[in-house]
Design an enzyme around this catalytic site. Structure first.
Site, PDB file in Angstrom:
ATOM      1  N   GLU A 156      77.906  76.303  47.424  1.00  0.00           N
ATOM      2  CA  GLU A 156      78.749  77.311  46.806  1.00  0.00           C
ATOM      3  C   GLU A 156      80.130  76.726  46.551  1.00  0.00           C
ATOM      4  OE1 GLU A 156      76.910  81.449  48.023  1.00  0.00           O
ATOM      5  OE2 GLU A 156      78.711  80.988  49.153  1.00  0.00           O
ATOM      6  N   GLY A 188      82.865  84.758  43.403  1.00  0.00           N
ATOM      7  CA  GLY A 188      83.469  86.034  43.039  1.00  0.00           C
ATOM      8  C   GLY A 188      84.441  85.962  41.872  1.00  0.00           C
ATOM      9  N   SER A 205      78.995  83.406  41.749  1.00  0.00           N
ATOM     10  CA  SER A 205      78.959  84.139  40.473  1.00  0.00           C
ATOM     11  C   SER A 205      77.608  84.052  39.760  1.00  0.00           C
ATOM     12  CB  SER A 205      80.086  83.675  39.550  1.00  0.00           C
ATOM     13  OG  SER A 205      81.350  84.012  40.107  1.00  0.00           O
TER      14      SER A 205
HETATM   15  C1  G2H Z   1      79.304  83.334  46.875  1.00  0.00           C
HETATM   16  C2  G2H Z   1      78.411  84.418  46.448  1.00  0.00           C
HETATM   17  C3  G2H Z   1      77.488  84.841  47.572  1.00  0.00           C
HETATM   18  P1  G2H Z   1      79.365  85.891  44.446  1.00  0.00           P
HETATM   19  O1  G2H Z   1      80.050  83.706  48.036  1.00  0.00           O
HETATM   20  O2  G2H Z   1      77.486  84.097  48.767  1.00  0.00           O
HETATM   21  O3  G2H Z   1      79.190  85.520  46.010  1.00  0.00           O
HETATM   22  O4  G2H Z   1      77.989  85.864  43.849  1.00  0.00           O
HETATM   23  O5  G2H Z   1      79.964  87.260  44.440  1.00  0.00           O
HETATM   24  O6  G2H Z   1      80.235  84.837  43.825  1.00  0.00           O
END
Ligand code: G2H
Length: 249
Positions: free
Chosen positions: A167, A173, A212
């Site tokens: 990630e 987000g 995201s």
């Molecule tokens: C990254 C993800 C889920 P999002 O943290 O772990 O969050 O999809 O809201 O970017």
């Protein structure tokens, strides 16, 4: 090695009792086609786990925790142990999410201790790694992710006891995602680090992409080499979106 796709939803600090209707919709939506092609996992907040486990019973949708304490039990006010998660009906646990590494100063050493705690109670840890925007701009993304993989994983990782989630912190987000080439580069790096650490076993370890992921970009991201699924935050809160991501995969 063939790896079964895993689509995991991380609700983070969102979700009240009223959200159990979304859990019910997930259970109903995980149909034969989806079951044939992928594993579906949802990680609601700890307060909803026991009720969610009841709603998911028999559906095949798996239940996960968002964190566990490294210690097995004891004087850790507010802590939730891997055994407590297991007892609540959980089979997996997210470990070392960047929101905890950054905001709660969770080190690689702590992440490793949590992986071991998860193993003690038969839980599958999903270990998160990823570089910040500053690290990427400085050309350090590969180095940072390599260090995190090396230092966060204990000896003995196998295809059945570990999942990695890449990630990039700047993609979390924000609605921004890396290019498929960037994702392929980092996932390929993680794969080779795993191979050098754990040998051929590494080829079966699933590496998820997170940051995201939405219904409209899931197909592109999931088609990248060495991407074995997704860790989905915001778009996992509504069962319809989360299931759309699974169907697009
Ligand atoms: C990254 C993800 C889920 P999002 O943290 O772990 O969050 O999809 O809201 O970017």
């Amino acid at each position: 090695a063939s790896r079964r796709v895993l689509i995991a939803g991380n609700w983070k600090m969102n979700g009240l009792k009223s959200s159990l209707t979304e859990i019910e919709a997930l259970a109903a939506g995980y149909d034969g086609d989806l079951k044939a092609k992928l594993d579906l996992l949802v990680c609601p907040p700890a307060t909803l786990l026991i009720s969610a486990a009841e709603r998911l019973a028999g559906s095949g949708v798996q239940l996960g925790g968002q964190n566990c304490h490294p210690a097995p039990a004891g004087a850790h006010t507010g802590g939730i142990s891997a055994e407590m998660l297991k007892d609540a009906g959980v089979t997996s646990v997210i470990v070392g999410h960047s929101e905890r590494r950054t905001n709660l100063s969770e080190s690689d050493a702590v992440v490793m201790a949590k992986v071991k705690a998860a193993w003690c109670f038969g839980l599958l840890p999903i270990v998160c790694v990823g570089e910040t925007a500053e690290e990427r701009d400085a050309g350090e993304a590969v180095g940072v992710v390599t260090r995190q993989v090396h230092q966060s994983l204990p000896e003995g990782c196998t295809a059945s006891n570990l999942v990695i989630a890449y990630e990039p912190v700047w993609a979390i987000g924000t609605g921004r995602t890396p290019t498929p080439e960037d994702v392929a580069n980092i996932h390929g790096t993680i794969r080779s680090v795993l191979r050098s650490q754990f040998g051929v076993e590494a080829d079966g370890i699933r590496i998820l992409y997170g940051g995201s992921v939405k219904p409209d970009n899931a197909a592109t991201l999931m088609a990248v080499a060495d991407v074995d699924g997704a860790l989905v935050g915001g778009a996992s809160l509504k069962a319809a979106d989360f299931l759309a991501i699974a169907r697009a995969t």
